[in-house]
Scaffold this motif. Structure first.
Motif, PDB file in Angstrom:
ATOM      1  N   THR A 107      17.684  39.945 -23.063  1.00 44.82           N
ATOM      2  CA  THR A 107      17.626  39.660 -21.750  1.00 44.82           C
ATOM      3  C   THR A 107      15.979  40.988 -20.921  1.00 44.82           C
ATOM      4  OG1 THR A 107      18.574  42.409 -21.977  1.00 44.82           O
ATOM      5  CG2 THR A 107      19.310  40.107 -21.275  1.00 44.82           C
ATOM      6  N   ILE A 108      15.417  40.133 -20.211  1.00 45.15           N
ATOM      7  CA  ILE A 108      13.702  40.712 -19.624  1.00 45.15           C
ATOM      8  C   ILE A 108      13.941  42.038 -18.826  1.00 45.15           C
ATOM      9  CG2 ILE A 108      12.350  39.700 -17.992  1.00 45.15           C
ATOM     10  CD1 ILE A 108      11.768  37.633 -19.184  1.00 45.15           C
ATOM     11  N   THR A 109      13.309  42.901 -19.444  1.00 49.72           N
ATOM     12  CA  THR A 109      12.869  43.955 -18.302  1.00 49.72           C
ATOM     13  C   THR A 109      12.932  44.350 -17.317  1.00 49.72           C
ATOM     14  OG1 THR A 109      10.824  44.508 -19.285  1.00 49.72           O
ATOM     15  CG2 THR A 109      12.075  44.717 -20.799  1.00 49.72           C
ATOM     16  N   ARG A 110      13.195  44.985 -16.388  1.00 48.80           N
ATOM     17  CA  ARG A 110      12.982  44.575 -14.554  1.00 48.80           C
ATOM     18  C   ARG A 110      11.222  45.313 -15.104  1.00 48.80           C
ATOM     19  NH1 ARG A 110      16.213  48.872 -13.880  1.00 48.80           N
ATOM     20  NH2 ARG A 110      14.086  50.479 -12.025  1.00 48.80           N
ATOM     21  N   ALA A 111      10.390  45.890 -16.405  1.00 49.49           N
ATOM     22  CA  ALA A 111       8.701  45.860 -15.666  1.00 49.49           C
ATOM     23  C   ALA A 111       8.874  44.726 -15.197  1.00 49.49           C
ATOM     24  CB  ALA A 111       8.264  47.115 -16.928  1.00 49.49           C
ATOM     25  N   ALA A 112       8.822  44.386 -16.128  1.00 50.54           N
ATOM     26  CA  ALA A 112       8.346  42.344 -16.359  1.00 50.54           C
ATOM     27  C   ALA A 112       8.325  41.573 -14.893  1.00 50.54           C
ATOM     28  CB  ALA A 112       8.669  41.181 -17.499  1.00 50.54           C
ATOM     29  N   LEU A 113      10.252  41.929 -14.569  1.00 45.10           N
ATOM     30  CA  LEU A 113      10.079  41.444 -13.304  1.00 45.10           C
ATOM     31  C   LEU A 113       9.232  41.457 -12.441  1.00 45.10           C
ATOM     32  CD1 LEU A 113      14.101  41.087 -13.444  1.00 45.10           C
ATOM     33  CD2 LEU A 113      12.206  39.419 -13.902  1.00 45.10           C
ATOM     34  N   GLY A 114       9.045  43.218 -11.907  1.00 44.29           N
ATOM     35  CA  GLY A 114       8.094  44.263 -11.267  1.00 44.29           C
ATOM     36  C   GLY A 114       7.066  43.534 -11.332  1.00 44.29           C
ATOM     37  N   ALA A 115       6.507  42.966 -12.583  1.00 49.32           N
ATOM     38  CA  ALA A 115       4.864  42.481 -12.998  1.00 49.32           C
ATOM     39  C   ALA A 115       5.074  41.191 -11.926  1.00 49.32           C
ATOM     40  CB  ALA A 115       4.289  42.505 -13.526  1.00 49.32           C
ATOM     41  N   ALA A 116       6.147  40.123 -12.473  1.00 49.08           N
ATOM     42  CA  ALA A 116       6.332  38.771 -12.042  1.00 49.08           C
ATOM     43  C   ALA A 116       6.394  38.500 -10.984  1.00 49.08           C
ATOM     44  CB  ALA A 116       7.374  38.849 -13.356  1.00 49.08           C
ATOM     45  N   SER A 117       6.468  38.967  -9.254  1.00 53.09           N
ATOM     46  CA  SER A 117       7.259  38.916  -7.925  1.00 53.09           C
ATOM     47  C   SER A 117       5.907  38.212  -7.242  1.00 53.09           C
ATOM     48  CB  SER A 117       7.061  40.337  -7.660  1.00 53.09           C
ATOM     49  OG  SER A 117       5.685  41.314  -7.765  1.00 53.09           O
ATOM     50  N   MET A 118       5.255  37.236  -8.132  1.00 55.39           N
ATOM     51  CA  MET A 118       4.249  36.864  -8.204  1.00 55.39           C
ATOM     52  C   MET A 118       4.053  35.878  -6.942  1.00 55.39           C
ATOM     53  SD  MET A 118       4.986  35.038 -11.581  1.00 55.39           S
ATOM     54  CE  MET A 118       5.933  34.143 -10.888  1.00 55.39           C
ATOM     55  N   ALA A 119       2.725  36.511  -5.902  1.00 54.32           N
ATOM     56  CA  ALA A 119       2.752  36.124  -4.768  1.00 54.32           C
ATOM     57  C   ALA A 119       2.309  34.571  -4.629  1.00 54.32           C
ATOM     58  CB  ALA A 119       1.830  36.701  -3.429  1.00 54.32           C
ATOM     59  N   LEU A 120       1.222  34.429  -5.808  1.00 54.36           N
ATOM     60  CA  LEU A 120       0.600  32.759  -6.034  1.00 54.36           C
ATOM     61  C   LEU A 120       1.950  31.631  -5.927  1.00 54.36           C
ATOM     62  CD1 LEU A 120      -2.326  32.444  -6.559  1.00 54.36           C
ATOM     63  CD2 LEU A 120      -1.383  31.902  -8.991  1.00 54.36           C
ATOM     64  N   VAL A 121       3.391  32.476  -6.662  1.00 56.79           N
ATOM     65  CA  VAL A 121       3.845  30.578  -6.858  1.00 56.79           C
ATOM     66  C   VAL A 121       5.062  30.904  -6.117  1.00 56.79           C
ATOM     67  CG1 VAL A 121       3.306  29.911  -9.181  1.00 56.79           C
ATOM     68  CG2 VAL A 121       4.870  31.955  -8.872  1.00 56.79           C
ATOM     69  N   GLU A 122       5.191  31.857  -5.137  1.00 56.31           N
ATOM     70  CA  GLU A 122       6.650  31.811  -4.503  1.00 56.31           C
ATOM     71  C   GLU A 122       6.601  30.708  -3.668  1.00 56.31           C
ATOM     72  OE1 GLU A 122       7.213  35.780  -2.002  1.00 56.31           O
ATOM     73  OE2 GLU A 122       7.566  36.067  -3.821  1.00 56.31           O
ATOM     74  N   GLY A 123       5.210  30.299  -2.796  1.00 54.09           N
ATOM     75  CA  GLY A 123       6.052  29.200  -2.422  1.00 54.09           C
ATOM     76  C   GLY A 123       6.120  27.426  -2.939  1.00 54.09           C
ATOM     77  N   MET A 124       5.697  27.333  -4.177  1.00 54.25           N
ATOM     78  CA  MET A 124       6.114  26.801  -5.032  1.00 54.25           C
ATOM     79  C   MET A 124       7.731  26.971  -5.610  1.00 54.25           C
ATOM     80  SD  MET A 124       3.968  25.153  -8.157  1.00 54.25           S
ATOM     81  CE  MET A 124       4.627  25.041  -9.786  1.00 54.25           C
ATOM     82  N   LEU A 125       8.273  27.640  -5.191  1.00 55.87           N
ATOM     83  CA  LEU A 125       9.457  28.268  -5.961  1.00 55.87           C
ATOM     84  C   LEU A 125      10.385  28.060  -4.633  1.00 55.87           C
ATOM     85  CD1 LEU A 125       9.067  31.743  -8.233  1.00 55.87           C
ATOM     86  CD2 LEU A 125      10.492  29.597  -9.048  1.00 55.87           C
ATOM     87  N   ASN A 126      10.286  28.583  -3.284  1.00 58.71           N
ATOM     88  CA  ASN A 126      11.165  28.005  -2.364  1.00 58.71           C
ATOM     89  C   ASN A 126      11.076  26.716  -2.413  1.00 58.71           C
ATOM     90  OD1 ASN A 126      11.571  30.698  -1.639  1.00 58.71           O
ATOM     91  ND2 ASN A 126       9.926  31.601  -1.477  1.00 58.71           N
ATOM     92  N   GLN A 127       9.656  25.913  -2.577  1.00 60.35           N
ATOM     93  CA  GLN A 127       9.899  24.594  -1.849  1.00 60.35           C
ATOM     94  C   GLN A 127      10.977  23.622  -2.981  1.00 60.35           C
ATOM     95  OE1 GLN A 127       5.989  23.276  -3.482  1.00 60.35           O
ATOM     96  NE2 GLN A 127       6.552  20.817  -2.930  1.00 60.35           N
ATOM     97  N   ILE A 128      10.702  24.192  -4.049  1.00 61.68           N
ATOM     98  CA  ILE A 128      11.551  23.932  -5.256  1.00 61.68           C
ATOM     99  C   ILE A 128      13.042  23.771  -4.753  1.00 61.68           C
ATOM    100  CG2 ILE A 128      12.740  23.337  -7.518  1.00 61.68           C
ATOM    101  CD1 ILE A 128       9.544  24.054  -8.724  1.00 61.68           C
ATOM    102  N   LYS A 129      13.417  25.031  -4.534  1.00 69.15           N
ATOM    103  CA  LYS A 129      14.317  25.678  -4.160  1.00 69.15           C
ATOM    104  C   LYS A 129      15.247  24.443  -3.042  1.00 69.15           C
ATOM    105  CE  LYS A 129      16.865  30.202  -3.504  1.00 69.15           C
ATOM    106  NZ  LYS A 129      17.119  31.447  -3.016  1.00 69.15           N
ATOM    107  N   GLN A 130      14.276  24.429  -2.046  1.00 65.74           N
ATOM    108  CA  GLN A 130      14.858  23.415  -1.043  1.00 65.74           C
ATOM    109  C   GLN A 130      15.509  21.746  -1.069  1.00 65.74           C
ATOM    110  OE1 GLN A 130      14.753  25.280   2.058  1.00 65.74           O
ATOM    111  NE2 GLN A 130      13.846  26.914   0.934  1.00 65.74           N
ATOM    112  N   MET A 131      15.033  21.720  -2.629  1.00 63.00           N
ATOM    113  CA  MET A 131      14.770  20.461  -3.036  1.00 63.00           C
ATOM    114  C   MET A 131      16.578  19.924  -2.868  1.00 63.00           C
ATOM    115  SD  MET A 131      11.895  19.678  -5.097  1.00 63.00           S
ATOM    116  CE  MET A 131       9.870  19.498  -5.118  1.00 63.00           C
ATOM    117  N   PRO A 132      16.587  18.897  -2.776  1.00 63.25           N
ATOM    118  CA  PRO A 132      18.110  18.102  -2.949  1.00 63.25           C
ATOM    119  C   PRO A 132      18.110  18.155  -5.219  1.00 63.25           C
ATOM    120  CG  PRO A 132      16.663  16.303  -2.375  1.00 63.25           C
ATOM    121  CD  PRO A 132      15.695  17.880  -2.306  1.00 63.25           C
ATOM    122  N   PRO A 133      19.147  18.020  -5.245  1.00 64.28           N
ATOM    123  CA  PRO A 133      19.260  19.248  -6.800  1.00 64.28           C
ATOM    124  C   PRO A 133      18.716  17.942  -7.704  1.00 64.28           C
ATOM    125  CG  PRO A 133      21.846  19.279  -5.534  1.00 64.28           C
ATOM    126  CD  PRO A 133      21.081  18.596  -4.784  1.00 64.28           C
TER     127      PRO A 133
END
Ligand code: 45D
Length: 324
Positions: free
Chosen positions: A50-76
């Motif tokens: 399991t990945i730790t909470r500390a890593a998750l905090g640090a990995a809240s990456m503004a840089l890739v958020e747009g790209m992740l959301n773009q993927i989330k909107q795509m058809p499967p």
């Protein structure tokens, strides 16, 4: 009898067994794309790291958020295609951007996708997918690795996905400043290691545990070199500093014991074994590591190799049987 890079790379080489990891990685790359993604899914979810909470905090990456959301909107079907593109290192806009991400950003990107796949918001690996026999055998070998080796395999695969940036290095955007918050307070303690009297390795471990890369790199001679696991040496203080800022933040080094050999001109060879924890998995996973140091007569680091140990027994068996 000064060291050369080659002679330093070979110090204590006879004392370590070959790691199973390179073989596993090359077998992995021979699998079909479907098999690769399915195997990664099983390796990531079923090994239960399991990945730790500390890593998750640090990995809240503004840089890739747009790209992740773009993927989330795509058809499967399109989401699955993006993953295939990354795995086959395609030259597509997403795969190209991914290729220039820092190591931690790549890991954080997949961590988010894995979460969404588990929830079903992003196309999961079909539950009825049948892996080939080769993939099943490889999965068995991965299950037999220790936890530290398993996360090394996952990391290496994730880092080698996406368009290969060395094809057009000029396009590399500036990498973001990525900080891991330490969950444990920074250690100010002096480290002692059985079998090691030389202060240089001890100061090295202490500096690394404070993320004080300037202090760690000052211990190297100007043209000194650092060789990470399964990689070529990184030469020179500046290159080592850049590497450490990206790859060594938040690591915890726990050296256990070492052996020292003093050469006639006063230079030294040292091998130290111990455990290293990454902020991604915190105290949940420890990697078994050896550091092989070549020190010049002034006590500066000419070379240090970081090796993943093939088995935990090597933590205490520092010498090959014939030396004991
Ligand atoms: O494709 O002294 C899905 C140095 C399936 C410095 C997935 C060092 C589909 C000097 C599950 C969604 C740094 C060299 C993918 C020492 C799919 C020094 C997702 C050594 C990809 C000691 C997968 C440091 C995911 C070391 C989310 C050895 C995978 C550090 C996530 C090692 C994997 C650190 C993660 C390691 C792996 C960190 C987060 C091995 C992290 C590993």
């Amino acid at each position: 009898m000064a060291f050369t890079l080659e002679s330093a790379q070979a110090i204590f080489a006879e004392t370590g067994k070959p790691s199973p990891i390179p073989g596993i990685l090359s077998d992995f790359n021979r699998l079909s794309l479907e098999d690769r993604l399915a195997l990664l899914w099983y390796a990531y979810t079923e090994t239960g790291r399991t990945i730790t909470r500390a890593a998750l905090g640090a990995a809240s990456m503004a840089l890739v958020e747009g790209m992740l959301n773009q993927i989330k909107q795509m058809p499967p079907a399109e989401q699955t295609r993006v993953m295939f593109d990354l795995a086959r290192r395609a030259d597509t806009p997403i795969s190209r951007s991914y290729g220039y991400f820092s190591a931690n950003t790549k890991l954080g990107f997949w961590y988010q996708l894995a979460e969404w796949m588990a929830q079903g918001t992003v196309a999961p690996i079909p539950t009825n997918y049948q892996m080939s026999t080769d993939a099943q055998l490889l999965f068995e070998s991965i299950k037999n690795l220790d936890g530290g080796q398993q996360i090394q395999v996952l990391r290496d695969i994730v880092l080698n996905m996406g368009f290969d940036p060395s094809v057009v290095p000029d396009e590399a955007p500036e990498s973001e400043d990525f900080q891991f918050e330490r969950t444990e307070p920074v250690s100010t303690e002096r480290i002692t290691v059985k079998g090691v009297d030389d202060p240089t390795p001890l100061r090295y471990f202490e500096a690394m545990n404070r993320d004080d890369f300037a202090a760690a790199v000052a211990l190297f001679e100007p043209e000194g070199a650092l060789q990470p696991p399964f990689q070529k040496p990184i030469v020179g203080r500046e290159a080592i500093t850049t590497y450490m800022r990206e790859e060594a933040q938040g690591l915890t080094m726990m050296p256990i014991e070492g052996i020292t050999e003093v050469l006639p001109d006063g230079s030294k060879k040292l091998k130290v074994t111990g455990k290293v924890q990454t902020p991604w998995f915190g105290v949940n996973v420890a990697m078994n590591i050896a550091w092989r140091f070549a020190l010049n007569p002034k006590g500066e680091i000419f070379f240090v190799a970081i090796d993943m140990l093939a088995s935990p027994e090597e933590l205490v068996n520092l010498r090959p049987p014939s030396y004991r």
